[in-house]
Design a protein around this motif. Structure first.
Motif, PDB file in Angstrom:
ATOM      1  N   ILE A  14      83.720  56.224  56.546  1.00 34.54           N
ATOM      2  CA  ILE A  14      85.176  56.205  56.495  1.00 34.54           C
ATOM      3  C   ILE A  14      85.589  55.293  55.349  1.00 34.54           C
ATOM      4  O   ILE A  14      85.103  54.165  55.230  1.00 34.54           O
ATOM      5  CB  ILE A  14      85.786  55.716  57.823  1.00 34.54           C
ATOM      6  CG1 ILE A  14      85.482  56.739  58.931  1.00 34.54           C
ATOM      7  CG2 ILE A  14      87.296  55.501  57.695  1.00 34.54           C
ATOM      8  CD1 ILE A  14      85.964  56.324  60.306  1.00 34.54           C
ATOM      9  N   ILE A  15      86.473  55.803  54.493  1.00 36.74           N
ATOM     10  CA  ILE A  15      86.929  55.089  53.307  1.00 36.74           C
ATOM     11  C   ILE A  15      88.432  54.845  53.408  1.00 36.74           C
ATOM     12  O   ILE A  15      89.193  55.752  53.777  1.00 36.74           O
ATOM     13  CB  ILE A  15      86.585  55.880  52.036  1.00 36.74           C
ATOM     14  CG1 ILE A  15      85.072  55.866  51.829  1.00 36.74           C
ATOM     15  CG2 ILE A  15      87.311  55.333  50.813  1.00 36.74           C
ATOM     16  CD1 ILE A  15      84.596  56.711  50.686  1.00 36.74           C
ATOM     17  N   ASN A  16      88.857  53.637  53.086  1.00 38.57           N
ATOM     18  CA  ASN A  16      90.276  53.272  53.148  1.00 38.57           C
ATOM     19  C   ASN A  16      90.602  52.379  51.948  1.00 38.57           C
ATOM     20  O   ASN A  16      90.095  51.267  51.858  1.00 38.57           O
ATOM     21  CB  ASN A  16      90.581  52.555  54.460  1.00 38.57           C
ATOM     22  CG  ASN A  16      92.042  52.227  54.612  1.00 38.57           C
ATOM     23  OD1 ASN A  16      92.410  51.057  54.701  1.00 38.57           O
ATOM     24  ND2 ASN A  16      92.896  53.232  54.671  1.00 38.57           N
ATOM     25  N   ILE A  17      91.439  52.896  51.060  1.00 40.08           N
ATOM     26  CA  ILE A  17      91.752  52.222  49.803  1.00 40.08           C
ATOM     27  C   ILE A  17      93.228  51.827  49.775  1.00 40.08           C
ATOM     28  O   ILE A  17      94.107  52.677  49.939  1.00 40.08           O
ATOM     29  CB  ILE A  17      91.407  53.129  48.601  1.00 40.08           C
ATOM     30  CG1 ILE A  17      89.906  53.436  48.584  1.00 40.08           C
ATOM     31  CG2 ILE A  17      91.846  52.484  47.285  1.00 40.08           C
ATOM     32  CD1 ILE A  17      89.493  54.487  47.569  1.00 40.08           C
ATOM     33  N   ASN A  18      93.494  50.547  49.561  1.00 41.22           N
ATOM     34  CA  ASN A  18      94.866  50.050  49.378  1.00 41.22           C
ATOM     35  C   ASN A  18      95.816  50.466  50.496  1.00 41.22           C
ATOM     36  O   ASN A  18      96.895  51.006  50.235  1.00 41.22           O
ATOM     37  CB  ASN A  18      95.420  50.528  48.027  1.00 41.22           C
ATOM     38  CG  ASN A  18      94.873  49.733  46.868  1.00 41.22           C
ATOM     39  OD1 ASN A  18      94.464  48.586  47.029  1.00 41.22           O
ATOM     40  ND2 ASN A  18      94.851  50.336  45.698  1.00 41.22           N
ATOM     41  N   GLU A  57      84.344  69.150  65.386  1.00 45.81           N
ATOM     42  CA  GLU A  57      82.926  68.790  65.465  1.00 45.81           C
ATOM     43  C   GLU A  57      82.393  68.582  64.050  1.00 45.81           C
ATOM     44  O   GLU A  57      81.816  69.474  63.437  1.00 45.81           O
ATOM     45  CB  GLU A  57      82.147  69.885  66.196  1.00 45.81           C
ATOM     46  CG  GLU A  57      82.532  70.014  67.671  1.00 45.81           C
ATOM     47  CD  GLU A  57      81.683  71.026  68.401  1.00 45.81           C
ATOM     48  OE1 GLU A  57      80.781  71.621  67.774  1.00 45.81           O
ATOM     49  OE2 GLU A  57      81.916  71.231  69.603  1.00 45.81           O
ATOM     50  N   LEU A  58      82.617  67.389  63.547  1.00 41.86           N
ATOM     51  CA  LEU A  58      82.184  67.041  62.200  1.00 41.86           C
ATOM     52  C   LEU A  58      81.320  65.795  62.248  1.00 41.86           C
ATOM     53  O   LEU A  58      81.596  64.872  63.015  1.00 41.86           O
ATOM     54  CB  LEU A  58      83.392  66.788  61.295  1.00 41.86           C
ATOM     55  CG  LEU A  58      84.307  67.990  61.021  1.00 41.86           C
ATOM     56  CD1 LEU A  58      85.583  67.537  60.339  1.00 41.86           C
ATOM     57  CD2 LEU A  58      83.578  69.022  60.159  1.00 41.86           C
ATOM     58  N   GLY A  74      75.762  63.138  55.760  1.00 39.59           N
ATOM     59  CA  GLY A  74      76.954  63.100  56.597  1.00 39.59           C
ATOM     60  C   GLY A  74      78.224  63.181  55.776  1.00 39.59           C
ATOM     61  O   GLY A  74      78.254  62.906  54.579  1.00 39.59           O
ATOM     62  N   ASN A  75      79.309  63.576  56.441  1.00 38.59           N
ATOM     63  CA  ASN A  75      80.579  63.795  55.772  1.00 38.59           C
ATOM     64  C   ASN A  75      81.383  62.502  55.649  1.00 38.59           C
ATOM     65  O   ASN A  75      81.116  61.519  56.341  1.00 38.59           O
ATOM     66  CB  ASN A  75      81.373  64.857  56.526  1.00 38.59           C
ATOM     67  CG  ASN A  75      80.635  66.181  56.571  1.00 38.59           C
ATOM     68  OD1 ASN A  75      80.099  66.641  55.562  1.00 38.59           O
ATOM     69  ND2 ASN A  75      80.579  66.793  57.747  1.00 38.59           N
ATOM     70  N   GLN A 101      80.848  67.014  52.727  1.00 44.89           N
ATOM     71  CA  GLN A 101      82.277  67.291  52.708  1.00 44.89           C
ATOM     72  C   GLN A 101      83.088  66.003  52.600  1.00 44.89           C
ATOM     73  O   GLN A 101      82.830  65.024  53.310  1.00 44.89           O
ATOM     74  CB  GLN A 101      82.682  68.055  53.966  1.00 44.89           C
ATOM     75  CG  GLN A 101      82.106  69.458  54.037  1.00 44.89           C
ATOM     76  CD  GLN A 101      82.613  70.339  52.895  1.00 44.89           C
ATOM     77  OE1 GLN A 101      83.812  70.563  52.771  1.00 44.89           O
ATOM     78  NE2 GLN A 101      81.697  70.833  52.075  1.00 44.89           N
ATOM     79  N   TRP A 102      84.077  66.018  51.714  1.00 44.18           N
ATOM     80  CA  TRP A 102      85.041  64.930  51.589  1.00 44.18           C
ATOM     81  C   TRP A 102      86.308  65.359  52.312  1.00 44.18           C
ATOM     82  O   TRP A 102      86.891  66.398  51.991  1.00 44.18           O
ATOM     83  CB  TRP A 102      85.334  64.631  50.119  1.00 44.18           C
ATOM     84  CG  TRP A 102      86.146  63.389  49.932  1.00 44.18           C
ATOM     85  CD1 TRP A 102      87.492  63.252  50.119  1.00 44.18           C
ATOM     86  CD2 TRP A 102      85.654  62.101  49.550  1.00 44.18           C
ATOM     87  NE1 TRP A 102      87.881  61.954  49.874  1.00 44.18           N
ATOM     88  CE2 TRP A 102      86.773  61.234  49.514  1.00 44.18           C
ATOM     89  CE3 TRP A 102      84.407  61.598  49.219  1.00 44.18           C
ATOM     90  CZ2 TRP A 102      86.657  59.888  49.165  1.00 44.18           C
ATOM     91  CZ3 TRP A 102      84.290  60.262  48.870  1.00 44.18           C
ATOM     92  CH2 TRP A 102      85.403  59.419  48.855  1.00 44.18           C
ATOM     93  N   ILE A 103      86.733  64.586  53.295  1.00 47.44           N
ATOM     94  CA  ILE A 103      87.854  64.969  54.156  1.00 47.44           C
ATOM     95  C   ILE A 103      89.001  63.984  53.943  1.00 47.44           C
ATOM     96  O   ILE A 103      89.001  62.885  54.501  1.00 47.44           O
ATOM     97  CB  ILE A 103      87.427  64.997  55.634  1.00 47.44           C
ATOM     98  CG1 ILE A 103      86.188  65.884  55.804  1.00 47.44           C
ATOM     99  CG2 ILE A 103      88.577  65.490  56.519  1.00 47.44           C
ATOM    100  CD1 ILE A 103      85.458  65.681  57.092  1.00 47.44           C
TER     101      ILE A 103
END
Length: 223
Positions: free
Chosen positions: A124-128, A118-119, A49-50, A73-75
């Motif tokens: 989900i990544i959230n930094i600082n 449609e991905l 998964g992306n 994929q990195w979005i």
């Protein structure tokens, strides 16, 4: 000319990077925390998964992390147009094939741009971000992650936190005071409150990992 983007970059005792003629920005903290963060990501992310990054800022984290997860994929995304220009400049220069052009996503919005596409987003990544934005941004992040992630999907957070209502280090307390002096809506959050609002939205706390400079990696799974 130096620019400051509070949505992401304010980290303890760090002067935020500079604008270059080619639009690339530099955040010194990225160089210090990217390897420890990647070590955690490689262990906890789903195998497929992306990956959506909220508040990507300069784009340097995307540049470093994306190859480790190819061909996924990195979005990247950021609500600030100058930050998006930096992300795109880094992306084009790197020629890394699995980084997409940045999206315009404000974590506090009721609907995110990526929801029109449609991905298959499994992380989900959230930094600082959540300490350097209003509490509503944290709530919006949790709402968005709850909408987008499938069962088993991962939400990864990185940053400083209070635990049990107390700072974990004097540097974090000073940092918190600095944040409040700039904007009373900013501040180092209580980890327990972040976990509570996440779990109310089906994002179940899995673990915390001690990180450099008195930060934490905090991992949630959609259930």
């Amino acid at each position: 000319m130096k620019q400051f983007y509070p949505c992401k970059y304010l980290e303890k005792n760090i002067d935020i990077g500079k604008i270059m003629n080619n639009s690339k920005q530099y955040a010194p903290a990225t160089q210090r925390n990217r390897e420890p963060i990647l070590e955690v990501l490689l262990r906890v992310l789903p195998p497929s998964g992306n990956i959506l990054e909220i508040a990507s800022g300069t784009g340097e984290h995307s540049l470093f992390f994306a190859p480790a997860f190819s061909p996924r994929q990195w979005i990247p995304s950021d609500p600030n147009p100058t930050a998006r220009n930096s992300i795109e400049a880094w992306r084009k220069e790197s020629l890394i094939e699995n980084i997409q052009s940045p999206l315009n996503i404000n974590a506090g919005s009721s609907r995110w741009e990526i929801e029109e596409q449609e991905l298959n987003i499994t992380t989900i990544i959230n930094i600082n971000m959540i300490h350097i934005s209003p509490w509503s941004a944290c709530l919006g992040l949790m709402e968005g992650a709850s909408r987008i992630l499938p069962l088993g999907g991962i939400l990864y957070l990185y940053g400083p936190y209070k635990q049990g209502g107390k700072h974990t280090a004097p540097s974090n307390e000073s940092f918190d005071q600095s944040l409040h002096s700039q904007n009373p809506e900013w501040g180092v959050r209580n980890l327990e409150e972040v976990i509570q609002v996440a779990e109310e939205r089906g994002l179940i706390f899995q673990e915390k990992v001690e990180m450099p400079a008195n930060n934490l990696s905090v991992i949630f799974q959609k259930q």
